[in-house]
Design a protein around this motif. Structure first.
Motif, PDB file in Angstrom:
ATOM      1  N   LEU A  47       0.172 -59.095 -34.550  1.00 56.55           N
ATOM      2  CA  LEU A  47       0.305 -57.577 -34.884  1.00 56.55           C
ATOM      3  C   LEU A  47       1.316 -56.958 -33.920  1.00 56.55           C
ATOM      4  CD1 LEU A  47      -3.410 -57.028 -36.005  1.00 56.55           C
ATOM      5  CD2 LEU A  47      -1.437 -56.827 -37.311  1.00 56.55           C
ATOM      6  N   PRO A  48       2.181 -56.483 -34.392  1.00 55.11           N
ATOM      7  CA  PRO A  48       3.095 -55.765 -33.219  1.00 55.11           C
ATOM      8  C   PRO A  48       2.484 -54.648 -32.573  1.00 55.11           C
ATOM      9  CG  PRO A  48       3.972 -55.397 -35.590  1.00 55.11           C
ATOM     10  CD  PRO A  48       2.938 -56.333 -35.706  1.00 55.11           C
ATOM     11  N   ALA A  49       1.445 -54.091 -33.207  1.00 50.58           N
ATOM     12  CA  ALA A  49       0.863 -52.697 -32.694  1.00 50.58           C
ATOM     13  C   ALA A  49      -0.268 -53.212 -31.784  1.00 50.58           C
ATOM     14  CB  ALA A  49       0.460 -51.843 -33.685  1.00 50.58           C
ATOM     15  N   ARG A  50      -0.636 -54.717 -31.734  1.00 48.27           N
ATOM     16  CA  ARG A  50      -1.808 -54.789 -30.813  1.00 48.27           C
ATOM     17  C   ARG A  50      -1.271 -55.818 -29.816  1.00 48.27           C
ATOM     18  NH1 ARG A  50      -5.287 -51.438 -31.785  1.00 48.27           N
ATOM     19  NH2 ARG A  50      -7.131 -52.817 -31.109  1.00 48.27           N
ATOM     20  N   VAL A  51      -2.080 -55.873 -28.557  1.00 49.51           N
ATOM     21  CA  VAL A  51      -1.641 -56.477 -27.397  1.00 49.51           C
ATOM     22  C   VAL A  51      -3.006 -57.269 -27.122  1.00 49.51           C
ATOM     23  CG1 VAL A  51      -0.755 -56.786 -25.275  1.00 49.51           C
ATOM     24  CG2 VAL A  51       0.179 -55.039 -26.881  1.00 49.51           C
ATOM     25  N   PRO A  52      -2.885 -58.774 -27.313  1.00 49.92           N
ATOM     26  CA  PRO A  52      -3.893 -59.402 -26.535  1.00 49.92           C
ATOM     27  C   PRO A  52      -4.380 -59.273 -25.092  1.00 49.92           C
ATOM     28  CG  PRO A  52      -2.276 -61.168 -26.982  1.00 49.92           C
ATOM     29  CD  PRO A  52      -1.952 -59.657 -27.601  1.00 49.92           C
ATOM     30  N   SER A  53      -5.431 -59.609 -24.666  1.00 45.00           N
ATOM     31  CA  SER A  53      -5.579 -59.234 -23.150  1.00 45.00           C
ATOM     32  C   SER A  53      -6.883 -60.051 -22.769  1.00 45.00           C
ATOM     33  CB  SER A  53      -5.843 -57.709 -22.924  1.00 45.00           C
ATOM     34  OG  SER A  53      -6.252 -57.685 -21.530  1.00 45.00           O
TER      35      SER A  53
ATOM     36  N   TYR B  49     -12.315 -54.415 -37.871  1.00 43.61           N
ATOM     37  CA  TYR B  49     -11.464 -53.154 -38.199  1.00 43.61           C
ATOM     38  C   TYR B  49     -10.771 -52.616 -37.304  1.00 43.61           C
ATOM     39  CZ  TYR B  49     -10.013 -49.072 -41.156  1.00 43.61           C
ATOM     40  OH  TYR B  49      -9.289 -48.442 -41.616  1.00 43.61           O
ATOM     41  N   ALA B  50     -11.662 -52.168 -36.048  1.00 46.54           N
ATOM     42  CA  ALA B  50     -11.039 -51.326 -35.171  1.00 46.54           C
ATOM     43  C   ALA B  50      -9.905 -52.383 -34.151  1.00 46.54           C
ATOM     44  CB  ALA B  50     -12.237 -50.996 -34.190  1.00 46.54           C
ATOM     45  N   THR B  51     -10.405 -53.484 -34.038  1.00 42.53           N
ATOM     46  CA  THR B  51      -9.667 -54.243 -33.315  1.00 42.53           C
ATOM     47  C   THR B  51      -8.229 -54.494 -33.950  1.00 42.53           C
ATOM     48  OG1 THR B  51     -11.644 -55.523 -32.172  1.00 42.53           O
ATOM     49  CG2 THR B  51      -9.432 -56.483 -32.013  1.00 42.53           C
ATOM     50  N   LEU B  52      -8.182 -54.806 -35.289  1.00 42.09           N
ATOM     51  CA  LEU B  52      -7.022 -55.252 -35.916  1.00 42.09           C
ATOM     52  C   LEU B  52      -6.236 -54.003 -36.320  1.00 42.09           C
ATOM     53  CD1 LEU B  52      -7.972 -58.513 -37.323  1.00 42.09           C
ATOM     54  CD2 LEU B  52      -6.901 -58.262 -35.156  1.00 42.09           C
ATOM     55  N   HIS B  53      -7.085 -52.788 -36.235  1.00 41.22           N
ATOM     56  CA  HIS B  53      -6.172 -51.696 -37.054  1.00 41.22           C
ATOM     57  C   HIS B  53      -4.758 -51.485 -36.433  1.00 41.22           C
ATOM     58  CE1 HIS B  53      -5.546 -47.136 -37.698  1.00 41.22           C
ATOM     59  NE2 HIS B  53      -5.994 -47.398 -38.919  1.00 41.22           N
ATOM     60  N   PRO B  54      -3.647 -51.228 -37.039  1.00 45.35           N
ATOM     61  CA  PRO B  54      -3.547 -50.519 -38.468  1.00 45.35           C
ATOM     62  C   PRO B  54      -3.424 -51.750 -39.268  1.00 45.35           C
ATOM     63  CG  PRO B  54      -1.468 -50.284 -37.540  1.00 45.35           C
ATOM     64  CD  PRO B  54      -2.397 -50.888 -36.205  1.00 45.35           C
ATOM     65  N   TRP B  55      -3.402 -52.878 -39.181  1.00 43.73           N
ATOM     66  CA  TRP B  55      -3.434 -53.864 -40.280  1.00 43.73           C
ATOM     67  C   TRP B  55      -1.994 -54.016 -40.848  1.00 43.73           C
ATOM     68  CZ3 TRP B  55      -7.800 -57.207 -41.582  1.00 43.73           C
ATOM     69  CH2 TRP B  55      -8.876 -56.892 -40.812  1.00 43.73           C
ATOM     70  N   SER B  56      -0.913 -53.773 -40.170  1.00 43.94           N
ATOM     71  CA  SER B  56      -0.071 -53.803 -40.887  1.00 43.94           C
ATOM     72  C   SER B  56       1.298 -54.528 -39.832  1.00 43.94           C
ATOM     73  CB  SER B  56       0.626 -52.073 -41.156  1.00 43.94           C
ATOM     74  OG  SER B  56       0.647 -51.543 -39.888  1.00 43.94           O
ATOM     75  N   GLY B  57       2.063 -54.953 -40.689  1.00 48.46           N
ATOM     76  CA  GLY B  57       3.310 -55.543 -39.705  1.00 48.46           C
ATOM     77  C   GLY B  57       2.900 -56.896 -39.296  1.00 48.46           C
ATOM     78  N   TRP B  58       2.197 -57.573 -40.138  1.00 41.36           N
ATOM     79  CA  TRP B  58       1.903 -59.160 -39.898  1.00 41.36           C
ATOM     80  C   TRP B  58       3.054 -59.728 -39.798  1.00 41.36           C
ATOM     81  CZ3 TRP B  58      -3.291 -60.457 -38.624  1.00 41.36           C
ATOM     82  CH2 TRP B  58      -4.139 -59.601 -38.998  1.00 41.36           C
ATOM     83  N   HIS B  59       3.066 -60.818 -38.574  1.00 41.13           N
ATOM     84  CA  HIS B  59       4.233 -61.757 -38.460  1.00 41.13           C
ATOM     85  C   HIS B  59       3.686 -62.991 -37.695  1.00 41.13           C
ATOM     86  CE1 HIS B  59       4.059 -59.688 -34.734  1.00 41.13           C
ATOM     87  NE2 HIS B  59       4.736 -60.927 -34.095  1.00 41.13           N
TER      88      HIS B  59
END
Length: 377
Positions: free
Chosen positions: A103-109, A21-31
């Motif tokens: 997810l546009p709001a998340r960045v893998p690292s 939940y915390a890693t993929l929040h806010p769970w919106s904007g999937w592409h």
């Protein structure tokens, strides 16, 4: 090997849920990520934030700890349990990092993945150390004396109950007001479909007010609040007495429930509204509710476990019914919005879901207990 059902496995699934939940929040904007943007080799970010580094390290430590304990509890050797826990934690982290490409709001690292793996390893090391010191065996002996073999999920419920109180419910200890939230989400999911008209009022601006419209007459609001607080306190007490054996163990658990309820509600109020308002939740109806709930706990001390489970079903049904009649709190919507955006205790609103769902999960567990045969119930 003990026949007791371990609570480490339920806590492992909870830890996985929290992390996901915390890693993929806010769970919106999937592409679907562009081919040139996706890489199986995780990128190294040019700038690292210290808080994020610490969070990535510590976030996976509980997962490694409880998963390794779960493997050890299942009879797996210490080295194998540690390696399996670290490998699973590392694989889970890597999978979530790859998903963040969508997810546009998340960045893998790669730094996140490395620290997550290290955190899982630290947790596994702590579990192996606890096991080597014999503390796990001590806990098992105590548990066999204090609790029934089927207590694993019940213990997990008791440990998770305070998390739901961190998000302030409409009334103190009044967990389970699920329908308003569910209806809002249903309206969102059915947008631009014929089914949305079944959920929306004629004037959509009235939706929030209708969701919280009280069905209790004003002169009965005080009594309703007393009953809600009392039932909210008795709910974990009934769960505890449905799996606790000796009388003294029940007394300790019931006393702990009162102390945890008061402490957690005070902390939650202070965090959300300021330290100067930490005790503003205490009112005459609330005090009466706490008193009646405590007296109800005294009644449970000498009751059979099956009786406690049956009473728990009635208590939870009453709590769920009453909390859906709670009046509008003028600060509730503002607090809800703040928690949804991850302020304060940074579960990104997940603690709220613990509070909404806990009574229903506890109700299900108690119903299962009623249909199970338990010698000496």
């Amino acid at each position: 090997m003990s026949v007791h059902r371990s609570s480490a496995w339920p806590l492992t699934w909870v830890a996985l849920t929290l992390i996901t939940y915390a890693t993929l929040h806010p769970w919106s904007g999937w592409h679907w990520p562009e081919p040139q943007a996706f890489s199986w080799v995780l990128p190294k970010l040019p700038h690292e934030v210290l808080n994020d580094l610490i969070g990535n390290l510590l976030g996976y430590l509980p997962l490694g700890l409880v998963m390794c304990l779960a493997f050890l509890r299942s009879g797996v050797g210490a080295l194998r349990a540690a390696l399996m826990s670290v490998a699973f934690g590392s694989g889970w982290s890597y999978s979530l990092e790859l998903i963040q490409y969508a997810l546009p709001a998340r960045v893998p690292s790669i730094s996140d993945w490395t620290l997550n793996t290290l955190g899982a390893a630290w947790g596994a090391l702590a579990a192996v150390t606890i096991h080597a010191l014999g503390l796990v065996d001590v806990w098992h002996r105590w548990r066999e004396k204090w609790f029934i073999p089927q207590a694993g999920h019940g213990l997990a419920l008791i440990w998770l109950w305070p998390l739901g109180l961190l998000f302030p419910p409409p009334l103190p200890l009044g967990q389970g007001q699920l329908w308003p939230t569910l209806r809002v989400h249903l309206v969102e999911w059915t947008r631009d479909t014929p089914w949305q008209s079944w959920l929306l009022p004629d004037d959509p601006l009235l939706l929030w007010g209708q969701l919280h419209e009280t069905a209790v007459r004003p002169e009965w609001l005080g009594w309703s609040e007393i009953a809600t607080v009392a039932l909210g306190l008795m709910a974990p007490m009934c769960v505890a007495c449905a799996f606790a054996r000796p009388r003294v163990t029940r007394m300790l658990l019931l006393t702990g429930a009162v102390l945890v309820a008061v402490a957690t509600t005070t902390v939650s109020t202070a965090v959300n509204f300021g330290v100067q308002h930490a005790l503003t939740w205490v009112s005459v109806p609330v005090v009466w509710g706490l008193l009646l709930g405590s007296l109800g706990g005294v009644v449970l001390v000498d009751r059979a476990r099956t009786t406690c489970a049956a009473l728990g079903v009635v208590v939870l049904l009453g709590l769920i019914g009453l909390i859906h009649l709670a009046p509008v709190d003028p600060y509730y919507a503002q607090t809800l919005q703040a928690w949804e955006h991850g302020r304060f205790i940074r579960f990104h609103g997940l603690s709220r879901w613990f509070g909404l769902l806990w009574p229903y999960v506890a109700l299900t567990w108690l119903l299962v207990r009623l249909f199970q045969r338990d010698g000496g119930a």
